[in-house]
Design a protein around this motif. Structure first.
Motif, PDB file in Angstrom:
ATOM      1  N   VAL A  38       0.840  -1.207   0.000  1.00  0.00           N
ATOM      2  CA  VAL A  38       0.000   0.000   0.000  1.00  0.00           C
ATOM      3  C   VAL A  38       0.870   1.249   0.000  1.00  0.00           C
ATOM      4  O   VAL A  38       0.635   2.209  -0.753  1.00  0.00           O
ATOM      5  N   LEU A  39       1.901   1.266   0.854  1.00  0.00           N
ATOM      6  CA  LEU A  39       2.787   2.427   0.926  1.00  0.00           C
ATOM      7  C   LEU A  39       3.562   2.609  -0.372  1.00  0.00           C
ATOM      8  O   LEU A  39       3.794   3.738  -0.820  1.00  0.00           O
ATOM      9  N   THR A  40       3.963   1.486  -0.978  1.00  0.00           N
ATOM     10  CA  THR A  40       4.706   1.571  -2.240  1.00  0.00           C
ATOM     11  C   THR A  40       3.862   2.191  -3.339  1.00  0.00           C
ATOM     12  O   THR A  40       4.305   3.106  -4.053  1.00  0.00           O
ATOM     13  N   ILE A 331      -8.858 -14.126  -6.693  1.00  0.00           N
ATOM     14  CA  ILE A 331      -8.182 -13.793  -5.436  1.00  0.00           C
ATOM     15  C   ILE A 331      -7.102 -12.731  -5.632  1.00  0.00           C
ATOM     16  O   ILE A 331      -7.115 -11.697  -4.941  1.00  0.00           O
ATOM     17  N   PRO A 332      -6.139 -12.886  -6.568  1.00  0.00           N
ATOM     18  CA  PRO A 332      -5.162 -11.810  -6.768  1.00  0.00           C
ATOM     19  C   PRO A 332      -5.792 -10.502  -7.255  1.00  0.00           C
ATOM     20  O   PRO A 332      -5.323  -9.411  -6.899  1.00  0.00           O
ATOM     21  N   LEU A 333      -6.859 -10.600  -8.053  1.00  0.00           N
ATOM     22  CA  LEU A 333      -7.519  -9.383  -8.545  1.00  0.00           C
ATOM     23  C   LEU A 333      -8.148  -8.601  -7.396  1.00  0.00           C
ATOM     24  O   LEU A 333      -8.042  -7.371  -7.324  1.00  0.00           O
ATOM     25  N   VAL A 334      -8.847  -9.310  -6.504  1.00  0.00           N
ATOM     26  CA  VAL A 334      -9.453  -8.636  -5.351  1.00  0.00           C
ATOM     27  C   VAL A 334      -8.378  -8.018  -4.465  1.00  0.00           C
ATOM     28  O   VAL A 334      -8.499  -6.882  -4.000  1.00  0.00           O
ATOM     29  N   GLN A 335      -7.311  -8.773  -4.234  1.00  0.00           N
ATOM     30  CA  GLN A 335      -6.240  -8.243  -3.397  1.00  0.00           C
ATOM     31  C   GLN A 335      -5.607  -7.010  -4.030  1.00  0.00           C
ATOM     32  O   GLN A 335      -5.316  -6.022  -3.342  1.00  0.00           O
ATOM     33  N   SER A 336      -5.390  -7.036  -5.341  1.00  0.00           N
ATOM     34  CA  SER A 336      -4.812  -5.882  -6.028  1.00  0.00           C
ATOM     35  C   SER A 336      -5.736  -4.683  -5.954  1.00  0.00           C
ATOM     36  O   SER A 336      -5.294  -3.548  -5.741  1.00  0.00           O
ATOM     37  N   ALA A 337      -7.055  -4.912  -6.129  1.00  0.00           N
ATOM     38  CA  ALA A 337      -8.014  -3.805  -6.065  1.00  0.00           C
ATOM     39  C   ALA A 337      -8.056  -3.191  -4.676  1.00  0.00           C
ATOM     40  O   ALA A 337      -8.119  -1.954  -4.531  1.00  0.00           O
ATOM     41  N   VAL A 338      -8.022  -4.022  -3.630  1.00  0.00           N
ATOM     42  CA  VAL A 338      -8.035  -3.502  -2.260  1.00  0.00           C
ATOM     43  C   VAL A 338      -6.768  -2.708  -1.971  1.00  0.00           C
ATOM     44  O   VAL A 338      -6.804  -1.619  -1.379  1.00  0.00           O
ATOM     45  N   ILE A 339      -5.625  -3.232  -2.380  1.00  0.00           N
ATOM     46  CA  ILE A 339      -4.357  -2.508  -2.179  1.00  0.00           C
ATOM     47  C   ILE A 339      -4.391  -1.174  -2.915  1.00  0.00           C
ATOM     48  O   ILE A 339      -3.975  -0.139  -2.380  1.00  0.00           O
ATOM     49  N   ALA A 340      -4.904  -1.187  -4.147  1.00  0.00           N
ATOM     50  CA  ALA A 340      -4.979   0.054  -4.923  1.00  0.00           C
ATOM     51  C   ALA A 340      -5.910   1.066  -4.257  1.00  0.00           C
ATOM     52  O   ALA A 340      -5.612   2.269  -4.214  1.00  0.00           O
ATOM     53  N   ALA A 341      -7.059   0.603  -3.748  1.00  0.00           N
ATOM     54  CA  ALA A 341      -8.004   1.519  -3.104  1.00  0.00           C
ATOM     55  C   ALA A 341      -7.397   2.147  -1.850  1.00  0.00           C
ATOM     56  O   ALA A 341      -7.498   3.368  -1.634  1.00  0.00           O
ATOM     57  N   LEU A 342      -6.766   1.322  -1.018  1.00  0.00           N
ATOM     58  CA  LEU A 342      -6.127   1.863   0.191  1.00  0.00           C
ATOM     59  C   LEU A 342      -4.989   2.804  -0.160  1.00  0.00           C
ATOM     60  O   LEU A 342      -4.810   3.865   0.469  1.00  0.00           O
ATOM     61  N   GLU A 376     -10.213  18.975  -9.508  1.00  0.00           N
ATOM     62  CA  GLU A 376     -11.666  18.930  -9.418  1.00  0.00           C
ATOM     63  C   GLU A 376     -12.104  17.498  -9.079  1.00  0.00           C
ATOM     64  O   GLU A 376     -11.336  16.543  -9.251  1.00  0.00           O
ATOM     65  N   PRO A 377     -13.338  17.316  -8.596  1.00  0.00           N
ATOM     66  CA  PRO A 377     -13.828  15.960  -8.317  1.00  0.00           C
ATOM     67  C   PRO A 377     -13.711  15.022  -9.509  1.00  0.00           C
ATOM     68  O   PRO A 377     -13.424  13.827  -9.343  1.00  0.00           O
ATOM     69  N   ALA A 378     -13.913  15.548 -10.720  1.00  0.00           N
ATOM     70  CA  ALA A 378     -13.786  14.707 -11.908  1.00  0.00           C
ATOM     71  C   ALA A 378     -12.353  14.210 -12.078  1.00  0.00           C
ATOM     72  O   ALA A 378     -12.119  13.069 -12.510  1.00  0.00           O
ATOM     73  N   HIS A 379     -11.383  15.065 -11.732  1.00  0.00           N
ATOM     74  CA  HIS A 379      -9.977  14.645 -11.824  1.00  0.00           C
ATOM     75  C   HIS A 379      -9.678  13.541 -10.809  1.00  0.00           C
ATOM     76  O   HIS A 379      -8.972  12.562 -11.123  1.00  0.00           O
ATOM     77  N   LEU A 380     -10.196  13.702  -9.589  1.00  0.00           N
ATOM     78  CA  LEU A 380      -9.967  12.690  -8.562  1.00  0.00           C
ATOM     79  C   LEU A 380     -10.614  11.364  -8.946  1.00  0.00           C
ATOM     80  O   LEU A 380     -10.028  10.289  -8.739  1.00  0.00           O
ATOM     81  N   ALA A 381     -11.821  11.443  -9.495  1.00  0.00           N
ATOM     82  CA  ALA A 381     -12.496  10.217  -9.930  1.00  0.00           C
ATOM     83  C   ALA A 381     -11.715   9.536 -11.053  1.00  0.00           C
ATOM     84  O   ALA A 381     -11.568   8.305 -11.081  1.00  0.00           O
ATOM     85  N   LEU A 389      -7.599   0.510 -12.561  1.00  0.00           N
ATOM     86  CA  LEU A 389      -7.370  -0.186 -13.820  1.00  0.00           C
ATOM     87  C   LEU A 389      -5.940  -0.717 -13.901  1.00  0.00           C
ATOM     88  O   LEU A 389      -5.717  -1.886 -14.284  1.00  0.00           O
ATOM     89  N   VAL A 390      -4.970   0.116 -13.530  1.00  0.00           N
ATOM     90  CA  VAL A 390      -3.570  -0.320 -13.561  1.00  0.00           C
ATOM     91  C   VAL A 390      -3.354  -1.481 -12.588  1.00  0.00           C
ATOM     92  O   VAL A 390      -2.636  -2.440 -12.881  1.00  0.00           O
ATOM     93  N   ALA A 391      -4.006  -1.408 -11.411  1.00  0.00           N
ATOM     94  CA  ALA A 391      -3.849  -2.479 -10.425  1.00  0.00           C
ATOM     95  C   ALA A 391      -4.412  -3.794 -10.945  1.00  0.00           C
ATOM     96  O   ALA A 391      -3.814  -4.865 -10.748  1.00  0.00           O
ATOM     97  N   LEU A 392      -5.562  -3.756 -11.600  1.00  0.00           N
ATOM     98  CA  LEU A 392      -6.157  -4.980 -12.134  1.00  0.00           C
ATOM     99  C   LEU A 392      -5.310  -5.558 -13.263  1.00  0.00           C
ATOM    100  O   LEU A 392      -5.158  -6.780 -13.377  1.00  0.00           O
ATOM    101  N   ILE A 393      -4.767  -4.666 -14.102  1.00  0.00           N
ATOM    102  CA  ILE A 393      -3.888  -5.145 -15.172  1.00  0.00           C
ATOM    103  C   ILE A 393      -2.641  -5.789 -14.577  1.00  0.00           C
ATOM    104  O   ILE A 393      -2.165  -6.836 -15.040  1.00  0.00           O
ATOM    105  N   ALA A 394      -2.108  -5.164 -13.516  1.00  0.00           N
ATOM    106  CA  ALA A 394      -0.906  -5.700 -12.877  1.00  0.00           C
ATOM    107  C   ALA A 394      -1.160  -7.071 -12.263  1.00  0.00           C
ATOM    108  O   ALA A 394      -0.263  -7.919 -12.222  1.00  0.00           O
ATOM    109  N   ALA A 395      -2.386  -7.293 -11.785  1.00  0.00           N
ATOM    110  CA  ALA A 395      -2.704  -8.564 -11.125  1.00  0.00           C
ATOM    111  C   ALA A 395      -3.145  -9.647 -12.091  1.00  0.00           C
ATOM    112  O   ALA A 395      -3.330 -10.804 -11.687  1.00  0.00           O
ATOM    113  N   ALA A 396      -3.319  -9.283 -13.380  1.00  0.00           N
ATOM    114  CA  ALA A 396      -3.856 -10.251 -14.333  1.00  0.00           C
ATOM    115  C   ALA A 396      -2.938 -11.454 -14.482  1.00  0.00           C
ATOM    116  O   ALA A 396      -3.394 -12.611 -14.514  1.00  0.00           O
TER     117      ALA A 396
END
Length: 414
Positions: A38-40, A331-342, A376-381, A389-396
């Motif tokens: 997460v820190l990385t 399993i790796p996809l969910v883990q990657s998504a959670v790490i990316a969100a945090l 702006e909020p659109a930029h953050l979104a 997306l990058v996290a899911l691709i990385a976990a593929a």
């Protein structure tokens, strides 16, 4: 990896929800390694968000400064032309036009002024105005009659006049070799701040300019009754006051008028400078983002790949207990998504702290609202979606490796 529930039925397929739950439990079980990941990822995302915020904030401030300066959107028409009513009606219907008003020949658009003490101010520019004039500040109404005028602050200071003060206007002409003049009583209804117009000028109703030109051309014997003056009888005008609705409209209006053979001047150079600055910063940001996101994807994907190899036997055991390849892949996809969100949440907090520091220390050097770093909020979104997306691709790749594990491998290793 945590062990599956006791006494499962190997013949019963396990749901995707169960795979997601095990992925979360595994992250918590290896929470130290999770925290490092997460820190990385956050350390990569936070600087990119700050760079995007700096680019957006600086460019938005520069663009707003250009928009707030009406002179930037002005399209100046040079020379005397024959612009009829149909020309004005056609141009006024264009969506890129912000303000349009006819004007008379420049040589006739001057007036001599006399204040209450008969102190003269000669050959002052007379400028037509109307509601919606970008040079008029909010709250200052345009003249609705020919005997009403607005003075620029520079001129008002020189004459010592304020709103409501009496004023006399003088138009001079030569007729049959004899000098003549028409003297008019005018009412000062407001003062235009120097920040809007930094020169001596009188803004008034178009009817006064039309009547003054007719008087000087010998078409009008007198200017005695200002209340009866109107510009509706004029069929052609020599020029126009024209302002684009936005910065992009300056280019389109300029191109249209040049095709009509009308010589114009714009602030195209200032606008082009801001656009070039925007393109340069965007290119730099894209290169840095590409390098950063690629590095982050490789780091996260490599860690998940190694994690699958380290827990190879546990994943094979899950397959033996009825987990389908798609569930194990998840399993790796969910883990990657959670790490990316945090990581994104942590990076967003770091961005907010950095943006606050930038705006406090550097914002005072910019005009307007003084934002040098802003998203702006659109930029953050968009940043959150890109991170996910990058996290899911990385976990593929790790997910595919996990889904290819043979259930029998856990038996061979036992």
């Amino acid at each position: 990896m945590t062990q599956p529930p006791p006494h499962p039925d190997p013949a019963a397929p396990q749901s995707h929800w169960e795979g997601g739950r095990l992925a979360l439990l595994d992250l918590w079980h290896d929470r130290r390694a999770t925290l490092v990941l997460v820190l990385t990822v956050a350390a990569i995302i936070a600087p990119l968000m700050l760079l995007l915020g700096l680019k957006t904030g600086v460019i938005a401030t520069l663009r707003q400064d250009l928009l707030n300066d009406p002179r930037t959107r002005e399209v100046i028409i040079y020379g005397a032309h024959h612009l009829d009513r149909a020309w004005f009606q056609t141009l006024a219907r264009r969506p890129d036009v912000g303000f349009l008003l006819p004007r008379t020949r420049t040589i006739n658009a001057t007036i001599d002024l006399l204040d209450g003490a008969l102190r003269p101010a000669e050959a002052i520019d007379l400028i037509p105005t109307a509601a919606g004039d970008p040079l008029l500040p909010p709250g200052l109404s345009a003249p609705t009659r020919a005997d009403q005028v607005l003075l620029t602050q520079t001129l008002a200071k020189r004459l010592g006049l304020a709103s409501g003060a009496p004023l006399s206007g003088v138009f001079r002409r030569s007729r049959n070799g004899s000098p003549e003049q028409a003297r008019l009583a005018l009412e000062v209804i407001g003062i235009i701040p120097e920040a809007m117009v930094a020169r001596e000028a009188v803004f008034t109703h178009l009817a006064l300019l039309v009547a003054a030109e007719d008087y000087r051309d010998g078409l009008r014997p007198t200017l005695a009754d200002l209340h009866t003056l109107n510009a509706d009888t004029r069929l052609e005008f020599a020029g126009a006051r024209l302002y684009a609705r936005d910065l992009e409209g300056v280019d389109t209006l300029a191109a249209t008028l040049r095709l009509q053979g009308i010589e114009i001047r714009t602030q195209a150079e200032r606008i082009a400078t801001v656009r070039a600055f925007d393109r340069t910063l965007s290119f730099i940001l894209r290169v840095i983002a590409l390098i950063g996101l690629t590095g982050g994807a490789l780091a996260l994907g490599g860690a998940l790949w190694v994690n699958v190899g380290r827990k190879h036997r546990d994943l094979a055991l899950l397959r033996l207990f009825g987990f389908q390849p798609g569930t194990v892949l998840l399993i790796p996809l969910v883990q990657s998504a959670v790490i990316a969100a945090l990581a994104f949440l942590l990076a967003a907090l770091a961005y907010l702290a950095g943006a606050l520091a930038f705006n406090r220390s550097l914002g005072q050097n910019l005009a307007g609202q003084g934002y040098v770093c802003r998203l702006e909020p659109a930029h953050l979104a968009g940043a959150a979606a890109a991170t996910l997306l990058v996290a899911l691709i990385a976990a593929a790749a790790a997910g595919y490796r996990a889904s290819r594990i043979d259930p029998a491998e856990c038996l061979r290793d036992s």
